[in-house]
Design a protein around this motif. Structure first.
Motif, PDB file in Angstrom:
ATOM      1  N   UNK A 143      89.454 -51.410  -2.671  1.00 23.00           N
ATOM      2  CA  UNK A 143      88.439 -52.439  -2.880  1.00 23.00           C
ATOM      3  C   UNK A 143      88.453 -52.870  -4.349  1.00 23.00           C
ATOM      4  N   UNK A 144      88.205 -54.148  -4.638  1.00 27.05           N
ATOM      5  CA  UNK A 144      88.193 -54.609  -6.036  1.00 27.05           C
ATOM      6  C   UNK A 144      87.260 -53.807  -6.931  1.00 27.05           C
ATOM      7  N   UNK A 145      86.167 -53.302  -6.397  1.00 23.68           N
ATOM      8  CA  UNK A 145      85.243 -52.523  -7.216  1.00 23.68           C
ATOM      9  C   UNK A 145      85.848 -51.213  -7.706  1.00 23.68           C
ATOM     10  N   UNK A 146      86.877 -50.725  -7.031  1.00 28.31           N
ATOM     11  CA  UNK A 146      87.491 -49.451  -7.410  1.00 28.31           C
ATOM     12  C   UNK A 146      88.875 -49.634  -8.030  1.00 28.31           C
ATOM     13  N   UNK A 147      89.321 -50.877  -8.145  1.00 29.57           N
ATOM     14  CA  UNK A 147      90.633 -51.128  -8.756  1.00 29.57           C
ATOM     15  C   UNK A 147      90.675 -50.678 -10.213  1.00 29.57           C
ATOM     16  N   UNK A 148      89.565 -50.857 -10.916  1.00 30.35           N
ATOM     17  CA  UNK A 148      89.517 -50.458 -12.317  1.00 30.35           C
ATOM     18  C   UNK A 148      89.684 -48.971 -12.498  1.00 30.35           C
ATOM     19  N   UNK A 149      89.067 -48.182 -11.609  1.00 26.88           N
ATOM     20  CA  UNK A 149      89.183 -46.720 -11.697  1.00 26.88           C
ATOM     21  C   UNK A 149      90.615 -46.288 -11.425  1.00 26.88           C
ATOM     22  N   UNK A 150      91.206 -46.822 -10.355  1.00 25.44           N
ATOM     23  CA  UNK A 150      92.580 -46.460 -10.023  1.00 25.44           C
ATOM     24  C   UNK A 150      93.532 -46.902 -11.120  1.00 25.44           C
TER      25      UNK A 150
END
Length: 350
Positions: A143-150
C-alpha cells in the motif's frame, strides 16, 4: 489562418525549449525540471521527467537524466478513493523496458558507440534497472502508506552493506569475466533506485493524496509549505550523510545520492508551485506537448544525442559550437514533439 496558428504554436514550443537549454548550458539545471510538476486529482497518474543536455568543460554533449524517469514513465501510480487498493502498475512495462535495454545494448555495440563502463557496467544500462525495479515492485506490492517504510528499510540495509565493504567492490576497477562482476554497478544500484521509488511514492501520497484528498488539496499554500519543509529536511539529511556516512555516489546509488535526488526534485517542485501566486497560464504548451509523449520524447532525445556523438568529436568542440549543437538539438526535438502534439499522435509502448 489555421496553418499560421499551427506554425506559431510550433515556433512557441521551440523557443521555450531553447530558453530552457540556454539556462542548462549556463549550469542552471533546475529549469530542466519543468516536466517534474505532477498533476493532481483523485485518480491522477504521476507523469514527470527531467531531461537535458550536459556540456562538459571540453564541450562534450551527453544526455543528462537525473531522475531517470523512474517515477514518471514506467511506474504510473494511481491513488483511488478506496484506500484499500494497492499501487497499480502496468505488467507490460518490464517487458517493454527489457526490449529497450537489449535494443540499446545491440545498437551501441554494433556501431562501436562509446560507453563508460563505470556508469552501469559493461552490458548494463538504465532500461534494465528500470525493468528490475518494475519487477520487484510488482512482486512486492504494498500500500502507498507503507511504501516509505519498505523503501527506507531497503535503503538503510543497502547502505549498511556498502559500508561493510560492498562499496569497495563496486568502485573497484577490477572486473572478473563473469556477467555479475562485469555489471556490478548496474546490478547493485537497483536496490538504491528501488528504495528511491518507494520513498517517492509515499511522499507523493502524503503531499497530494492524503487521507482526505479534498481537504488536502483545498489549500495550495499548505501543500507548498509541506513541499518546502520536506525539501529542507532531505537537504539536511543529504549533508549529514555526505559528511559523516558516505559521499554522494550516483554510481552506487547510495543513501546520500537518494536523499540528494529527493531534495533536488522537491526543491524544483516547490519552486514550480510558486507559480500559483502568479496570474496567467500555469503550464506551457511545451510542457503539455512533452507530457503527452514522455517516453517517446526521451527515446528520440537519446537517438539525437547518439547521432551527435557519432558524427562530431564533441570532446574537442568549442563552447560556442557546443551551444550551437544544443540549439539545433532543441529545435529538432521540439519541432518533432510539437508536430506530434498538433496531429494528436500519442505513442505508447505497452
Amino acid at each position: 489562418m489555421y496553418l499560421k496558428n499551427s506554425f506559431l504554436k510550433v515556433i512557441k514550443l521551440v523557443s521555450q525549449f531553447q530558453l530552457i537549454l540556454l539556462q542548462l548550458s549556463k549550469g542552471d539545471l533546475t529549469l530542466a525540471s519543468s516536466f517534474l510538476a505532477p498533476s493532481v486529482g483523485r485518480q491522477t497518474r504521476s507523469r514527470s521527467a527531467q531531461d537535458g543536455l550536459e556540456t562538459s568543460a571540453q564541450g562534450s554533449v551527453t544526455l543528462l537524466t537525473t531522475t531517470h524517469l523512474v517515477e514518471a514513465l514506467v511506474f504510473p501510480v494511481s491513488f483511488p478513493d478506496d484506500s484499500s487498493c494497492f499501487c497499480q502498475r502496468s505488467p507490460g512495462a518490464p517487458r517493454s523496458l527489457i526490449i529497450l535495454g537489449f535494443a540499446r545494448l545491440i545498437s551501441t555495440s554494433s556501431v562501436n558507440y562509446q560507453v563508460h563502463v563505470g556508469e552501469y557496467g559493461v552490458h548494463w544500462n538504465f532500461f534494465f534497472t528500470l525493468a528490475a525495479v518494475a519487477i520487484l515492485t510488482f512482486i512486492i506490492n504494498v500500500h502507498p502508506n507503507y511504501c516509505g517504510i519498505l523503501g527506507s528499510l531497503i535503503l538503510i540495509g543497502y547502505q549498511a552493506l556498502l559500508l561493510c565493504g560492498l562499496n569497495k567492490f563496486i568502485m573497484s576497477e577490477e572486473r572478473k569475466p563473469d556477467i555479475f562482476s562485469q555489471n556490478k554497478e548496474g546490478i547493485f544500484s537497483i536496490f538504491g533506485y528501488w528504495g528511491m521509488y518507494l520513498v517517492g511514492v509515499r511522499i507523493g501520497s502524503y503531499l497530494f493524496f492524503g487521507g482526505n484528498a479534498d481537504a488536502t488539496l483545498k489549500t495550495k499554500k499548505w501543500a507548498a509549505t509541506r513541499v518546502w519543509a520536506l525539501c529542507l529536511f532531505f537537504w539536511l539529511i543529504t549533508l549529514l550523510l555526505d559528511w559523516y556516512v558516505e559521499a554522494v555516489s550516483r554510481r552506487m546509488c547510495n543513501l546520500a545520492y537518494v536523499t540528494f535526488t529527493l531534495a533536488a526534485n522537491l526543491q524544483v517542485l516547490a519552486i514550480l508551485m510558486l507559480s500559483h501566486y502568479v496570474s496567467g497560464c500555469k503550464s506551457s504548451a511545451l510542457e503539455e506537448a512533452f507530457n503527452r509523449n514522455l517516453l517517446t520524447s526521451f527515446l528520440l532525445a537519446n537517438v539525437l544525442t547518439g547521432l551527435v556523438n557519432l558524427s562530431i568529436d564533441t570532446l574537442s568542440a568549442s563552447s560556442i559550437f557546443a551551444v550551437a549543437i544544443l540549439f539545433a538539438y532543441a529545435f529538432v526535438l521540439s519541432l518533432s514533439v510539437g508536430f506530434a502534439d498538433f496531429f494528436g499522435i500519442k505513442l505508447k509502448f505497452w
